[in-house]
Design a protein around this motif. Sequence first.
Motif, PDB file in Angstrom:
ATOM      1  N   ASN A 157       0.834  -1.199   0.000  1.00 32.14           N
ATOM      2  CA  ASN A 157       0.000   0.000   0.000  1.00 32.14           C
ATOM      3  C   ASN A 157       0.866   1.246   0.000  1.00 32.14           C
ATOM      4  O   ASN A 157       1.818   1.342   0.772  1.00 32.14           O
ATOM      5  CB  ASN A 157      -0.880   0.032   1.258  1.00 32.14           C
ATOM      6  CG  ASN A 157      -1.791  -1.167   1.364  1.00 32.14           C
ATOM      7  OD1 ASN A 157      -2.708  -1.331   0.575  1.00 32.14           O
ATOM      8  ND2 ASN A 157      -1.549  -2.024   2.356  1.00 32.14           N
ATOM      9  N   GLU A 159       0.557   5.534   0.349  1.00 34.72           N
ATOM     10  CA  GLU A 159      -0.330   6.489   0.988  1.00 34.72           C
ATOM     11  C   GLU A 159      -0.191   7.854   0.343  1.00 34.72           C
ATOM     12  O   GLU A 159       0.858   8.203  -0.192  1.00 34.72           O
ATOM     13  CB  GLU A 159      -0.019   6.580   2.484  1.00 34.72           C
ATOM     14  CG  GLU A 159      -0.209   5.262   3.218  1.00 34.72           C
ATOM     15  CD  GLU A 159       0.208   5.338   4.680  1.00 34.72           C
ATOM     16  OE1 GLU A 159       0.484   6.466   5.159  1.00 34.72           O
ATOM     17  OE2 GLU A 159       0.268   4.290   5.332  1.00 34.72           O
ATOM     18  N   ARG A 209       0.137  10.293  10.719  1.00 35.65           N
ATOM     19  CA  ARG A 209       0.735  10.074   9.401  1.00 35.65           C
ATOM     20  C   ARG A 209       1.170  11.407   8.794  1.00 35.65           C
ATOM     21  O   ARG A 209       2.198  11.503   8.118  1.00 35.65           O
ATOM     22  CB  ARG A 209      -0.264   9.409   8.451  1.00 35.65           C
ATOM     23  CG  ARG A 209      -0.626   7.951   8.721  1.00 35.65           C
ATOM     24  CD  ARG A 209       0.538   7.014   8.569  1.00 35.65           C
ATOM     25  NE  ARG A 209       0.199   5.721   8.032  1.00 35.65           N
ATOM     26  CZ  ARG A 209       0.006   4.607   8.731  1.00 35.65           C
ATOM     27  NH1 ARG A 209       0.080   4.626  10.042  1.00 35.65           N
ATOM     28  NH2 ARG A 209      -0.240   3.448   8.133  1.00 35.65           N
ATOM     29  N   TYR A 280      -6.557  11.861   3.646  1.00 36.06           N
ATOM     30  CA  TYR A 280      -5.264  11.170   3.634  1.00 36.06           C
ATOM     31  C   TYR A 280      -5.465   9.711   4.023  1.00 36.06           C
ATOM     32  O   TYR A 280      -5.975   9.415   5.098  1.00 36.06           O
ATOM     33  CB  TYR A 280      -4.268  11.820   4.607  1.00 36.06           C
ATOM     34  CG  TYR A 280      -2.917  11.138   4.542  1.00 36.06           C
ATOM     35  CD1 TYR A 280      -1.944  11.616   3.685  1.00 36.06           C
ATOM     36  CD2 TYR A 280      -2.643  10.000   5.289  1.00 36.06           C
ATOM     37  CE1 TYR A 280      -0.713  10.970   3.576  1.00 36.06           C
ATOM     38  CE2 TYR A 280      -1.429   9.345   5.182  1.00 36.06           C
ATOM     39  CZ  TYR A 280      -0.465   9.832   4.333  1.00 36.06           C
ATOM     40  OH  TYR A 280       0.741   9.175   4.224  1.00 36.06           O
ATOM     41  N   GLY A 282      -4.270   5.248   2.828  1.00 35.87           N
ATOM     42  CA  GLY A 282      -3.513   4.324   2.005  1.00 35.87           C
ATOM     43  C   GLY A 282      -4.345   3.736   0.888  1.00 35.87           C
ATOM     44  O   GLY A 282      -5.577   3.859   0.868  1.00 35.87           O
ATOM     45  N   TRP A 393       6.121   5.355   7.993  1.00 31.73           N
ATOM     46  CA  TRP A 393       5.121   6.202   8.622  1.00 31.73           C
ATOM     47  C   TRP A 393       5.632   6.592   9.992  1.00 31.73           C
ATOM     48  O   TRP A 393       6.669   6.088  10.459  1.00 31.73           O
ATOM     49  CB  TRP A 393       3.761   5.507   8.698  1.00 31.73           C
ATOM     50  CG  TRP A 393       3.741   4.227   9.477  1.00 31.73           C
ATOM     51  CD1 TRP A 393       3.367   4.061  10.780  1.00 31.73           C
ATOM     52  CD2 TRP A 393       4.117   2.916   9.009  1.00 31.73           C
ATOM     53  NE1 TRP A 393       3.479   2.751  11.152  1.00 31.73           N
ATOM     54  CE2 TRP A 393       3.937   2.023  10.080  1.00 31.73           C
ATOM     55  CE3 TRP A 393       4.585   2.431   7.786  1.00 31.73           C
ATOM     56  CZ2 TRP A 393       4.224   0.664   9.974  1.00 31.73           C
ATOM     57  CZ3 TRP A 393       4.866   1.071   7.679  1.00 31.73           C
ATOM     58  CH2 TRP A 393       4.676   0.207   8.764  1.00 31.73           C
TER      59      TRP A 393
END
Length: 433
Positions: A157, A159, A209, A280, A282, A393
Motif C-alpha cells: 500500500n 499512501e 501520518r 489522507y 492508504g 510512517w
Amino acid sequence: MTRPMRRKAVLAPLAASAGALALVLTGCGGGGGSTTATSFTYLINSENTMIPGQITALSENQCKAENTALPLKVETVPQTNLDQKLQLLAGQNSLPVMYAAGNAPDLTKTLDGSGNVVDFEQALTDLDALDDIEPAAISTIKALYGGKFNVLPYQYNIEGIWYNKQIFADAGVEIPQTWDELVTAADTISKTGVTPFSASGEQGWPLTRLVGDYLFRDLGADALQKVADGDAKLTDPEYVEAAAAVADLGAKGYFGQGVGSIDYDTAAQQFLTGKAAMFYMGSWILESMNDETANQIGIDNVGFMPFPAVEGGTGSIDEYPANVGLPTTMNAKLYDDKVGDWLGCIAENYGSAALQDQGTISGFKTNTEVTGVAPLTQEIQTTISESTSSVLWFEALFSTKATTTSQTNAAQLVTGAISPEEFMQLVQADLDN
C-alpha cells in the motif's frame, strides 16, 4: 509471460543465534525438525482470506506443476495469537514452509537470527526473479527490517491524499505541490463551506501520518531512522515544527467539527459522500473507492496526489509512504529446490493474478496483461511501478508504548488540547524508556 528456465539453488539456513526461542508446542505441519518439507504449508492469520485464496488459485493454475511436486496446505491462526504461535513453533523447530511474519518487525528479526527466515534478495536472484518485485516494495521492506529483504509483499500500500476533483474545480484549486500550497488550498475550500480534510481522531494514526510525512519531506527519508538510532529526538526544534504544522491545520478548523470522536469509517464516509475535499489514506481504501454504493461522489471524481513537498526541505515528493500489510516470509531451514520452484512461480505470477482476480495491488510486478481493472486502481498500480523508493510512517520504528501514546494524543494535538511541544515530549519520553 513465459520465462526461460531458471537456475535453482538451495539457500543455506542462516546461522542460529544463541538463546533462540526455546518453547514447546506439538508440530504444525512445518517439519518438526525435518530439513525437507512434504507439503507447501502456509500458516497465516485467519482474518486474511485474500492471500491464501490467491495462492490456492495459483496452485490450480499457473503453479499447478509446483503444487503437484509439493502440495499446498493452508493453516490458520487468529491474528491475536499469531506471534505466540510463531514463537512456540520456532522453539520446536516446526515452523512451516511459509508463514505470516508476525505483527511487528522485531519478531521477524528474532526469527531471522535463529535461521528461520529466507534471504529473498539472494533467493530471488538465484531464481532470476528479483526483477519480479517492485523496487519500491523492496525499499519499504528494507526500511522496516534493518536493511534486509526478508518478507514477501503480498500486500503493498502506498499512501497519499485522495481529493474530490469537483470540489477542487468549484473552488478554483489546483493540485498542491508544496505544503504552503496545500494550506492555501484548504483555506480556499473552507471558505466555500466544505470541510477541507476528513480524518479520524479516534484512531489517531491518520493524523500522525501527516506529522511523519511532513518530517520526511522536510528532513529527508531518514528523519525517523535518526530518532530510532538516537541521533535525533522528536523534541528537537525541527521535529516539533512538523507537529506544529499539523496542529495548525486543526487550529484553523480544517478537520471540521468533532475530529477527536470521528472513527475510520465515518471519516471515509465524509469523503465518499462529498462532505470533505481531501482524505489522507492508504491505497487499501480503493475497495471503498470502487464500491458504487459506498462512493457516492463517483469514482471518476476521485483523484490521488502525493503528500506535498516542504519548501526548503530535503525530502522528495516522489517517495510515497508505504507499508506491506501483515507480511509473509519463508522458513530458511526448509528451503530447497521444490520450495524455490514455488517461490519463483509466485514471484512471476502473483502480481498479475491478484490484480486481475481481486483488483488488489501487491508488491509483485504485473508480468501479464490485466484487463477490466478500475482506472483508479490501475493509476495507483502504475504509480507504484514507477516508484523506486519509499518512506515509512510516523510510528513505524517506535515501540508499542510510544505508538500508543502517539496515536491516543493525536486528536489532542489538532484540537489544541496539548501543544506540539507537549505531544512530541510525550512520545519521546516513551522512546527513551
